[in-house]
Design a protein around this motif. Structure first.
Motif, PDB file in Angstrom:
ATOM      1  N   UNK A 252       0.836  -1.202   0.000  1.00  0.00           N
ATOM      2  CA  UNK A 252       0.000   0.000   0.000  1.00  0.00           C
ATOM      3  C   UNK A 252       0.870   1.251   0.000  1.00  0.00           C
ATOM      4  N   UNK A 253       1.892   1.265   0.848  1.00  0.00           N
ATOM      5  CA  UNK A 253       2.795   2.404   0.912  1.00  0.00           C
ATOM      6  C   UNK A 253       3.589   2.558  -0.377  1.00  0.00           C
ATOM      7  N   UNK A 254       4.010   1.435  -0.948  1.00  0.00           N
ATOM      8  CA  UNK A 254       4.806   1.482  -2.173  1.00  0.00           C
ATOM      9  C   UNK A 254       4.046   2.158  -3.315  1.00  0.00           C
ATOM     10  N   UNK A 255       2.818   1.724  -3.543  1.00  0.00           N
ATOM     11  CA  UNK A 255       2.049   2.301  -4.644  1.00  0.00           C
ATOM     12  C   UNK A 255       1.599   3.733  -4.330  1.00  0.00           C
ATOM     13  N   UNK A 414      -4.324  -0.567  -3.645  1.00  0.00           N
ATOM     14  CA  UNK A 414      -3.459  -0.682  -4.816  1.00  0.00           C
ATOM     15  C   UNK A 414      -4.001  -1.698  -5.813  1.00  0.00           C
ATOM     16  N   UNK A 415      -4.905  -2.569  -5.344  1.00  0.00           N
ATOM     17  CA  UNK A 415      -5.510  -3.547  -6.262  1.00  0.00           C
ATOM     18  C   UNK A 415      -6.308  -2.860  -7.364  1.00  0.00           C
ATOM     19  N   UNK A 416      -6.789  -1.661  -7.072  1.00  0.00           N
ATOM     20  CA  UNK A 416      -7.503  -0.912  -8.106  1.00  0.00           C
ATOM     21  C   UNK A 416      -6.564  -0.576  -9.260  1.00  0.00           C
ATOM     22  N   UNK A 417      -5.315  -0.247  -8.949  1.00  0.00           N
ATOM     23  CA  UNK A 417      -4.336   0.020 -10.003  1.00  0.00           C
ATOM     24  C   UNK A 417      -4.056  -1.224 -10.823  1.00  0.00           C
ATOM     25  N   UNK A 418      -3.926  -2.333 -10.138  1.00  0.00           N
ATOM     26  CA  UNK A 418      -3.605  -3.578 -10.828  1.00  0.00           C
ATOM     27  C   UNK A 418      -4.743  -4.038 -11.731  1.00  0.00           C
ATOM     28  N   UNK A 419      -5.977  -3.646 -11.389  1.00  0.00           N
ATOM     29  CA  UNK A 419      -7.131  -4.054 -12.200  1.00  0.00           C
ATOM     30  C   UNK A 419      -7.492  -3.013 -13.257  1.00  0.00           C
ATOM     31  N   UNK A 420      -6.674  -1.958 -13.387  1.00  0.00           N
ATOM     32  CA  UNK A 420      -6.884  -0.966 -14.435  1.00  0.00           C
ATOM     33  C   UNK A 420      -7.786   0.197 -14.046  1.00  0.00           C
ATOM     34  N   UNK A 421      -8.133   0.313 -12.764  1.00  0.00           N
ATOM     35  CA  UNK A 421      -9.005   1.405 -12.317  1.00  0.00           C
ATOM     36  C   UNK A 421      -8.176   2.529 -11.681  1.00  0.00           C
TER      37      UNK A 421
END
Length: 583
Positions: A252-255, A414-421
């Motif tokens: 979470x911190x990384x992204x 950060x899962x939102x980033x990984x899923x394209x959102x």
């Protein structure tokens, strides 16, 4: 028929009578021993007549004569001809007046005792001409279209834009679209086949500046019914100074640090490797390490992002420094959500309620599921929602002195980033950080009377500022006169008359950063909305009465020549009589 005599200046009757009596007594005292008794009485009566004539001129005597009322009808846009015919059948002497905007109607209205207004009504800025007059208003039924609109004309970069409207008289399957300046439709909604339909349109602006979106209405065959401008100013949120503190590095911190750094914010990340050993990362700022927190080194930051476990592990001195900066100097503290925060939320001003939910949807992105912790925030006296859904609050802050402590309940966002959102991810953190971080105080606060101004029509604005005698200029060349509020000395108001369509800038000359952009549209844009507002304002302004007498009394002043004649004759006698008797 003439009624009794009245005086227009009734409030001055007693002071005038007292003055008249005193002057008469003074005259009688002067004449008492100078003349014989008969001449004394005559001169006293003549003096009283002269003083009475002067007093009557001052008090303005009138009589009231009854007269038959003059009835008129004012024809405005979309007037009802059947109504006018009906009025003429009952009032043959009906007077007809055709309304024109910015026209002085006082000469025609002075002789009118009963006025009917038919149609869309008069322009809002002309309503003053009908104050204290008895008016029957017969409004025209609003035409089909968007009659109400609500949206933020200024949006911070990264925030979502929501346009809410009310569509009237939709008896066909129309579609309302939100279109970018490049003629690309970015959101749309179907209008239901009913009398009134509430609609919402959403988008996420991508760049700062002044933009002209459009609201397009199409019928079922795709034909454009209307196209109205939607001006929007997108402002840069500004660069935040962020301190991220974690006991150990997390995804979470990384992204999150990457997103903040790419957005241009100054970021210092302190991650604990082992006991008393830390890793420091600096982005968009000079290299620096901070081991212990003090009031001085924390003054470099607008917001701290950490978690409850890390906060609890800090020394008491560091906690005191953080609390001081939050409570006394307005710094923001954002707590990353986890199970420990839900357990100890009351320590930071939050109250959580366990709830069997795993995801929430924002109104702007109803199809995107945001993973959340199985709990929801409850409203408190000092807790304000930042992002709320119909199923619960996603983000909120608790007021702590002059600062704010906030949180975002998203789990592994950060899962939102990984899923394209990416848009959803950016919006979540941008909204949370924007509300929690230390807010700079604006020197000038603007308040406009409407979203848009019409060309060649008066447009009012208010501003609040601590600047003494502010000078407002329009488009850097026209000085706008201001009126100061009698009660609130820092509040000012002004009126402009923009000419032509396009963007207009207002600015306080003493504060160059106080620029306020507004858009001027022509008379054909947002016609249904303008007419509906005009009809509503007219209906609330006029005070109709169920029945009116066909007769009225008007004041008829006495001619002043008789008083002047009496005064001249009396003064002539008082001046000539002593000389005649002496001779």
């Amino acid at each position: 028929m003439i009624d009794t005599i009245h005086f227009l200046r009734e409030d001055l009757i007693w002071p005038t009578v007292i003055g008249l009596v005193l002057l008469w007594i003074l005259f009688l005292w002067k004449e008492y021993k100078a003349v014989t008794t008969t001449r004394f009485i005559i001169r006293g009566i003549v003096a009283l007549l002269a003083l009475s004539a002067v007093a009557s001129l001052f008090l303005e005597p009138v009589t009231f004569q009854k007269q038959v009322k003059e009835v008129a009808v004012l024809k405005t846009a979309n007037f009802d001809s059947n109504l006018i015919d009906s009025l003429k059948s009952t009032t043959p002497a009906l007077k007809t007046i055709t309304y024109k905007e910015n026209q002085n109607l006082q000469p025609q209205l002075d002789s009118i005792s009963e006025l009917h207004i038919s149609g869309d009504g008069v322009a809002i800025y002309d309503l003053w001409q009908f104050k204290n007059k008895k008016v029957y208003y017969h409004p025209h039924k609003p035409t089909s279209g968007i009659i109400k609109l609500a949206y933020d004309t200024e949006v911070l970069l990264g925030d979502s834009l929501t346009v809410t409207g009310l569509y009237k008289n939709s008896f066909s399957s129309n579609t309302v679209l939100l279109q970018e300046s490049g003629a690309r439709a970015i959101d749309s909604v179907k209008i239901l086949n009913q009398d009134e339909t509430v609609f919402k349109l959403h988008t996420l602006p991508k760049a700062k500046g002044n933009y002209l979106y459009h609201i397009i209405v199409k019928d079922s065959l795709g034909k454009i019914i209307s196209s109205d401008p939607l001006p929007l100013t997108i402002k840069d949120r500004g660069h935040l100074r962020v301190l991220m503190v974690n006991t150990f590095p997390t995804f979470e911190t990384k992204y999150l640090k990457n997103y903040l750094a790419e957005s241009g914010h100054e970021v210092l990340v302190r991650s604990q490797i082992t006991k008393d050993r830390y890793k420091f990362e600096n982005y968009n700022r000079s290299q620096k390490s901070i081991y212990n927190f003090t009031r001085q080194n924390l003054s470099e930051f607008d917001v701290i992002i950490t978690d409850v476990s890390t906060y609890n592990g800090l020394s008491q001195r560091s906690k005191n420094a953080i609390n001081y900066r939050v409570e006394e100097q307005g710094m923001g503290l954002l707590l990353q959500a986890d199970a420990r925060l839900i357990e100890q939320g009351s320590k930071f001003g939050f109250r959580f309620k366990r709830k069997n939910i795993t995801a929430l949807q924002l109104p702007s992105w109803p199809r995107v599921k945001i993973p959340v912790y199985p709990a929801t925030l409850t409203n408190g006296a000092l807790v304000e929602p930042i992002l709320a859904t119909k199923n619960g609050i996603l983000s909120a802050y608790a007021q702590k002195g002059t600062g704010r402590i906030g949180t975002l309940l998203a789990e592994d966002s950060f899962q939102l980033l990984l899923s394209g959102n990416e848009d959803v991810y950016h919006y979540l953190w941008s909204a949370a950080l924007g509300e929690i971080s230390q807010q700079p105080q604006s020197l000038v606060q603007w308040s406009l009377s409407d979203y848009m101004a019409y060309s060649d029509e008066p447009f009012q604005f208010n501003l609040r500022t601590s600047i003494p005698l502010p000078k407002v200029v329009m488009n850097n060349d026209v000085v706008v006169p201001l009126v100061q509020n009698v009660t609130l000395q820092d509040e000012w108001s002004g009126t402009i008359y923009p000419n032509g369509d396009g963007w207009v800038n207002l600015k306080v000359a003493q504060a160059p950063a106080s620029l306020k952009a507004m858009y001027v549209i022509n008379d054909t844009a947002w016609r249904a909305k303008k007419v509906y507002k005009q009809i509503t304002e007219n209906a609330s302004f006029y005070k109709n009465e169920s029945s009116l007498s066909l007769e009225s009394s008007i004041p008829v002043p006495f001619t002043k020549w008789w008083a002047f004649t009496v005064f001249i004759l009396a003064m002539g006698y008082l001046w000539l009589a002593p000389r005649i008797y002496k001779s």
